[in-house]
Scaffold this active site. Sequence first.
Site, PDB file in Angstrom:
ATOM      1  N   HIS A 123     -39.488   3.755 -45.617  1.00 37.98           N
ATOM      2  CA  HIS A 123     -38.671   2.538 -45.457  1.00 37.98           C
ATOM      3  C   HIS A 123     -38.220   2.391 -44.018  1.00 37.98           C
ATOM      4  CE1 HIS A 123     -38.596   2.107 -49.790  1.00 37.98           C
ATOM      5  NE2 HIS A 123     -38.295   3.383 -49.888  1.00 37.98           N
ATOM      6  N   HIS A 146     -31.124   6.948 -38.395  1.00 38.45           N
ATOM      7  CA  HIS A 146     -32.322   6.239 -38.843  1.00 38.45           C
ATOM      8  C   HIS A 146     -32.132   4.753 -38.598  1.00 38.45           C
ATOM      9  CE1 HIS A 146     -29.611   6.170 -42.340  1.00 38.45           C
ATOM     10  NE2 HIS A 146     -30.067   4.941 -42.428  1.00 38.45           N
ATOM     11  N   HIS A 163     -33.139   0.536 -39.698  1.00 41.58           N
ATOM     12  CA  HIS A 163     -33.625  -0.490 -40.629  1.00 41.58           C
ATOM     13  C   HIS A 163     -34.056  -1.672 -39.786  1.00 41.58           C
ATOM     14  CE1 HIS A 163     -31.641   1.542 -44.080  1.00 41.58           C
ATOM     15  NE2 HIS A 163     -30.799   1.916 -43.140  1.00 41.58           N
ATOM     16  N   GLU A 210     -29.145  -4.380 -42.352  1.00 40.24           N
ATOM     17  CA  GLU A 210     -28.655  -4.281 -43.749  1.00 40.24           C
ATOM     18  C   GLU A 210     -27.359  -5.055 -43.895  1.00 40.24           C
ATOM     19  OE1 GLU A 210     -28.926  -0.022 -44.942  1.00 40.24           O
ATOM     20  OE2 GLU A 210     -30.585  -0.894 -46.068  1.00 40.24           O
ATOM     21  N   HIS A 227     -28.358   3.482 -38.034  1.00 37.49           N
ATOM     22  CA  HIS A 227     -27.305   4.196 -38.755  1.00 37.49           C
ATOM     23  C   HIS A 227     -27.220   5.629 -38.257  1.00 37.49           C
ATOM     24  CE1 HIS A 227     -27.574   1.236 -42.352  1.00 37.49           C
ATOM     25  NE2 HIS A 227     -26.780   0.794 -41.388  1.00 37.49           N
ATOM     26  N   THR A 254     -26.844   2.872 -48.708  1.00 37.80           N
ATOM     27  CA  THR A 254     -27.415   1.532 -48.902  1.00 37.80           C
ATOM     28  C   THR A 254     -28.737   1.573 -49.665  1.00 37.80           C
ATOM     29  OG1 THR A 254     -28.634   1.700 -46.841  1.00 37.80           O
ATOM     30  CG2 THR A 254     -26.418   0.720 -46.733  1.00 37.80           C
TER      31      THR A 254
HETATM   32  C1  LIG Z   1     -27.761  11.736 -49.913  1.00 34.60           C
HETATM   33  O1  LIG Z   1     -28.826  10.881 -50.210  1.00 34.60           O
HETATM   34  C2  LIG Z   1     -29.105   9.865 -49.336  1.00 34.60           C
HETATM   35  C3  LIG Z   1     -29.984   8.883 -49.741  1.00 34.60           C
HETATM   36  C4  LIG Z   1     -30.317   7.840 -48.869  1.00 34.60           C
HETATM   37  C5  LIG Z   1     -29.763   7.802 -47.617  1.00 34.60           C
HETATM   38  C6  LIG Z   1     -30.149   6.719 -46.640  1.00 34.60           C
HETATM   39  C7  LIG Z   1     -29.383   5.438 -46.864  1.00 34.60           C
HETATM   40  S1  LIG Z   1     -27.671   5.644 -46.584  1.00 34.60           S
HETATM   41  C8  LIG Z   1     -27.652   4.659 -45.227  1.00 34.60           C
HETATM   42  O2  LIG Z   1     -26.673   4.480 -44.510  1.00 34.60           O
HETATM   43  N1  LIG Z   1     -28.847   4.076 -45.010  1.00 34.60           N
HETATM   44  C9  LIG Z   1     -29.803   4.437 -45.841  1.00 34.60           C
HETATM   45  O3  LIG Z   1     -30.968   4.015 -45.750  1.00 34.60           O
HETATM   46  C10 LIG Z   1     -28.866   8.769 -47.224  1.00 34.60           C
HETATM   47  O4  LIG Z   1     -28.364   8.616 -45.976  1.00 34.60           O
HETATM   48  C11 LIG Z   1     -27.216   9.353 -45.663  1.00 34.60           C
HETATM   49  C12 LIG Z   1     -28.531   9.818 -48.071  1.00 34.60           C
HETATM   50 ZN   LIG Z   2     -29.357   3.282 -43.272  1.00 30.33          ZN
END
Ligand SMILES: COc1ccc(C[C@H]2SC(=O)NC2=O)c(OC)c1
Ligand SMILES: [Zn+2]
Length: 229
Positions: free
Chosen positions: A66, A95, A97, A107, A120, A202
């Site tokens: 993603h 990471h 988006h 987001e 993020h 998210t």
């Molecule tokens: C503990 O399991 C997870 C699962 C997904 C995410 C990624 C999500 S959370 C965010 O801010 N953006 C995202 O795409 C994660 O990130 C800390 C932690």
């Molecule tokens: Zn994120």
Amino acid sequence: MAAEWGYSPTNGPDVWARLFPQAGGARQSPVDICTSIASSDSNLEMKKLTFAYESQSDLRILNTGHGWKVEAPQSGSRLEGGPLGEDIYQLEQFHCHWGETSAEGSEHTVDGRAYAGELHLVHWNTTKYQSFAEAAQHPDGLAVLGVFFDVGNESNDEIEKIVSTLSEIKFKGQFTDIPDVIDPTTFLPSGLGYWTYLGSLTTPPCNECVIWIVYKEPITVTEEQVTYH
Ligand SMILES: COc1ccc(C[C@H]2SC(=O)NC2=O)c(OC)c1
Ligand SMILES: [Zn+2]
């Protein structure tokens, strides 16, 4: 529901709650930030948000399917103050988006407006919890700094160090090391005004464990840096 969650009508946010109950919760992220109803909390002005990061090289970057994610556990980093009370949060990963075009991809939205992308920086509460995974099970476990990307003419050198490696990780699950030294401080805008609210991851499992801190000022990147396919 399709085995893998995603963003299509059959496996997107509207049906995530079928497999991930927290996705149906009361403090789900992302949100549209309505600037007219955001209130300035004089308390926050007293407790300045402070951050300190290390510069690291050879960080591992992963194609998550993603977007990209850089694993950057930094025991020497500290995020504290502002809405974080007395606890200290430590950088775990950052990471990005982004979308198909530079007209979309963030987001969070601001008064209905999406940005070209959103970075993020994910931190966890090391004062109260023993691990990132444990912290993600608690309402004050994580603090995520969100930085919007605006598309302009000047490229962002730090982001370039990251996106220049993406050709090596074209497929989900692939990873490589970023040879350059990365200093997360350089991702932050010069204006440090922010919106903050209690929210969630998210994406699934959508744990309601995130204190969100979204900077008002975007950073500028080039079209190429944020519409990578
Ligand atoms: C503990 O399991 C997870 C699962 C997904 C995410 C990624 C999500 S959370 C965010 O801010 N953006 C995202 O795409 C994660 O990130 C800390 C932690
Ligand atoms: Zn994120």
